[in-house]
Design a protein around this motif. Structure first.
Motif, PDB file in Angstrom:
ATOM      1  N   THR A  42      30.000 -61.819 -13.864  1.00 12.23           N
ATOM      2  CA  THR A  42      29.168 -60.796 -13.925  1.00 12.23           C
ATOM      3  C   THR A  42      28.446 -60.372 -15.446  1.00 12.23           C
ATOM      4  N   PHE A  43      27.282 -59.767 -15.488  1.00 13.87           N
ATOM      5  CA  PHE A  43      26.791 -59.715 -16.394  1.00 13.87           C
ATOM      6  C   PHE A  43      26.098 -58.389 -16.331  1.00 13.87           C
ATOM      7  N   GLU A  44      26.322 -57.234 -17.296  1.00 11.25           N
ATOM      8  CA  GLU A  44      25.873 -55.900 -17.022  1.00 11.25           C
ATOM      9  C   GLU A  44      25.302 -55.206 -18.502  1.00 11.25           C
ATOM     10  N   ARG A  45      24.493 -54.599 -18.417  1.00 20.08           N
ATOM     11  CA  ARG A  45      23.777 -53.727 -19.280  1.00 20.08           C
ATOM     12  C   ARG A  45      23.362 -52.380 -18.754  1.00 20.08           C
ATOM     13  N   VAL A  46      24.162 -51.182 -19.124  1.00 21.50           N
ATOM     14  CA  VAL A  46      23.915 -49.880 -18.696  1.00 21.50           C
ATOM     15  C   VAL A  46      23.034 -49.102 -19.717  1.00 21.50           C
ATOM     16  N   SER A  58      21.174 -53.149 -15.802  1.00 22.41           N
ATOM     17  CA  SER A  58      20.714 -54.509 -15.690  1.00 22.41           C
ATOM     18  C   SER A  58      21.949 -55.281 -15.116  1.00 22.41           C
ATOM     19  N   PHE A  59      22.032 -55.988 -14.371  1.00 21.75           N
ATOM     20  CA  PHE A  59      23.337 -56.414 -13.504  1.00 21.75           C
ATOM     21  C   PHE A  59      22.828 -58.081 -13.116  1.00 21.75           C
ATOM     22  N   HIS A  74      21.965 -58.938  -7.880  1.00 22.39           N
ATOM     23  CA  HIS A  74      21.228 -58.390  -9.214  1.00 22.39           C
ATOM     24  C   HIS A  74      20.619 -57.180  -9.233  1.00 22.39           C
ATOM     25  N   ILE A  75      20.690 -56.459 -10.278  1.00 21.41           N
ATOM     26  CA  ILE A  75      19.917 -55.126 -10.244  1.00 21.41           C
ATOM     27  C   ILE A  75      19.086 -55.275 -11.660  1.00 21.41           C
ATOM     28  N   ALA A  97      13.152 -62.321 -14.724  1.00 20.43           N
ATOM     29  CA  ALA A  97      12.972 -60.617 -14.105  1.00 20.43           C
ATOM     30  C   ALA A  97      13.757 -59.954 -14.984  1.00 20.43           C
ATOM     31  N   GLU A  98      14.884 -60.144 -15.216  1.00 20.48           N
ATOM     32  CA  GLU A  98      15.964 -59.403 -15.862  1.00 20.48           C
ATOM     33  C   GLU A  98      15.546 -59.253 -17.452  1.00 20.48           C
TER      34      GLU A  98
END
Ligand code: FAS
Ligand code: PHB
Length: 404
Positions: A183-187, A277-278, A296-297, A346-347
């Motif tokens: 998983t890859f995330e940016r808050v 972003s996720f 994905h987010i 898109a991310e």
């Protein structure tokens, strides 16, 4: 009505979630004779009134039109040929057709969901509301099973494939084995305060505004209803934002040289959306697939969320139709890789638009100058403007031959 045809105990493709991803997937497969069941844990009214996305990129428009789901969009949607960027008192338009030959459609996610629910019920295809998927088992075998609760009674649905279109908080991603899952995330250090207002939009096309007070977006739902957003701190209490405070802040953020004026009116809905972003990889394990927000987010600055969900299920539906018509599973085997290539594009676009337009609490004067330079470059460089237009109107989808 909380469900359509009776929910069978067995089907070919079991779909969890009646958001845009699940409903569009069900629609695309049902049209081609693939048996599906859609399970949705909320009631119909909740799902149909949930305010979310507002922009359909060209590929999403094309899929809806090519598969008989565009009557509402073509009757009430608003085709937009550009967006306006505002910064330092200036206004600049990005002309989509001139740069890419493509446009976007302003047509709310709520309307897309209503249209797809109506189509599914009219086709008498199984769709159960208030049916919560509790677990998914047997995904490495030939007959995965969903345990779900409907009207207080537990049931089991056996399928050949399970597609989790159950959003960020659903069950599907949890069931994917930890081994191999990445998983890859940016808050982001800010959120969006979104409002719906009974007032005619003060613009013909969307306005994305960079301002010292923070980002603001002027969108719309119809010639009489405006949809607006403003950047707020991540822990914002909605109660601290009166209608007047919202309108005054928006007016300052949109202000440009000249006599443009923000029209105000009754605010009918308010909400706070966190920005993240996720991505989870891969999007398949055995007979379980993930699609849409389940995988994905994106921060909504690039208007990609709904459109990524639509692209995932368009790829997956074509792969499943190929499997059921010819036995060829090759497109199923490459679904995750092909979907993720589009998702990461898109991310990046959503991250870039968000970073360019929002003022972060950790930004300094250097960061601010970089943002202004990036915005000015978009107004002076055709190649830079073309790149934005290509990403905003959406990357072309593969052929729809298998789905039409
Ligand atoms: P969804 O979350 O829409 O749908 C998942 C469905 O699964 C839901 O109906 C849920 O009830 C159901 N479900 C969950 N768990 C279940 C279970 N165990 N059993 C059965 N059903 C289950 N995107 C934009 O482009 N622009 C925007 O302005 C924008 N604003 C947003 C605001 C908010 C508050 C949120 C949360 C998202 C926003 N998005 C926006 C992104 C949004 O539009 C998503 O990309 C889009 O809804 C994705 O569609 P789905 O993948 O179908 O997921
Ligand atoms: C919306 O109309 O809700 C909307 C439009 C563009 C965005 C985000 C949201 O980038």
């Amino acid at each position: 009505m909380n469900q359509s045809a009776p929910v069978p105990a067995r089907t070919q493709v079991a779909i969890i979630g009646a958001g845009p991803a699940g409903l569009l997937l069900g629609h695309l497969l049902h049209r081609k004779g693939v048996d599906t069941v859609v399970l949705e844990n909320r009631d119909r009214a909740y799902v149909e009134r949930r305010q979310r996305a507002g922009i359909l990129e060209q590929g999403t428009v094309d899929v809806l039109r090519a598969t008989g789901a565009a009557a509402g969009m073509d009757a009430r949607g608003l085709r937009h040929d550009g967006i306006e960027l505002r910064f330092e008192g200036e206004s600049h338009r990005i002309d989509f057709p001139a740069l890419t030959g493509r446009s976007v459609m302003v047509y709310a996610q709520t309307e897309v969901v209503k249209d797809l629910i109506a189509l599914r019920l009219a086709a008498d295809a199984p769709l159960a509301f208030e049916a919560e998927a509790l677990d998914i088992s047997g995904i490495e075998g030939e007959s995965p099973q969903i345990t779900y609760k409907h009207c207080g009674v537990e049931h089991t649905l056996t399928a050949e494939y399970v597609v989790a279109c159950d959003g960020f908080h659903g069950v599907g991603r949890r069931v994917m084995p930890e081994a191999g899952k990445r998983t890859f995330e940016r808050v982001y250090p800010f959120s969006w305060l979104g409002v719906l207002a009974d007032v005619a939009p003060s613009c013909d096309e969307l306005i994305y505004a960079h301002s010292p007070e923070g980002f603001a977006l002027h969108s719309m739902r119809s010639p009489k209803v405006s949809r607006l957003y403003l950047q707020v701190p991540p822990d914002t209490d909605l109660a601290e934002w009166s209608d007047d405070r919202i309108w005054n802040s928006l007016a300052r953020r949109f202000a440009i040289d000249g006599d443009w004026k923000l029209e105000t009116g009754p605010i009918t809905e308010k909400g706070i959306t966190p920005m993240r972003s996720f991505v989870t990889e891969p999007m398949r394990h055995g007979q379980l697939f993930l699609a849409g927000d389940a995988a994905h987010i994106v921060p909504p600055t690039g208007a990609k969320g709904l459109n990524l969900a639509a692209a995932d299920v368009t790829l997956l539906a074509a792969a499943l139709v190929r499997r059921y018509t010819s036995g060829d599973t090759s497109d199923l085997d490459t679904y995750s890789t092909r979907a993720l290539r589009r998702i990461w594009r898109a991310e990046h676009f959503s991250y870039a638009m968000t970073s360019m337009l929002h003022t972060s609490p950790t930004d300094d004067a250097f960061d601010h100058r970089l943002q202004i330079s990036q915005l000015r470059h978009l107004t002076e460089s055709k190649s830079a403007a073309t790149s934005l237009a290509e990403n905003y109107t959406g990357l072309p989808l593969p052929t729809l031959t298998l789905l039409t």
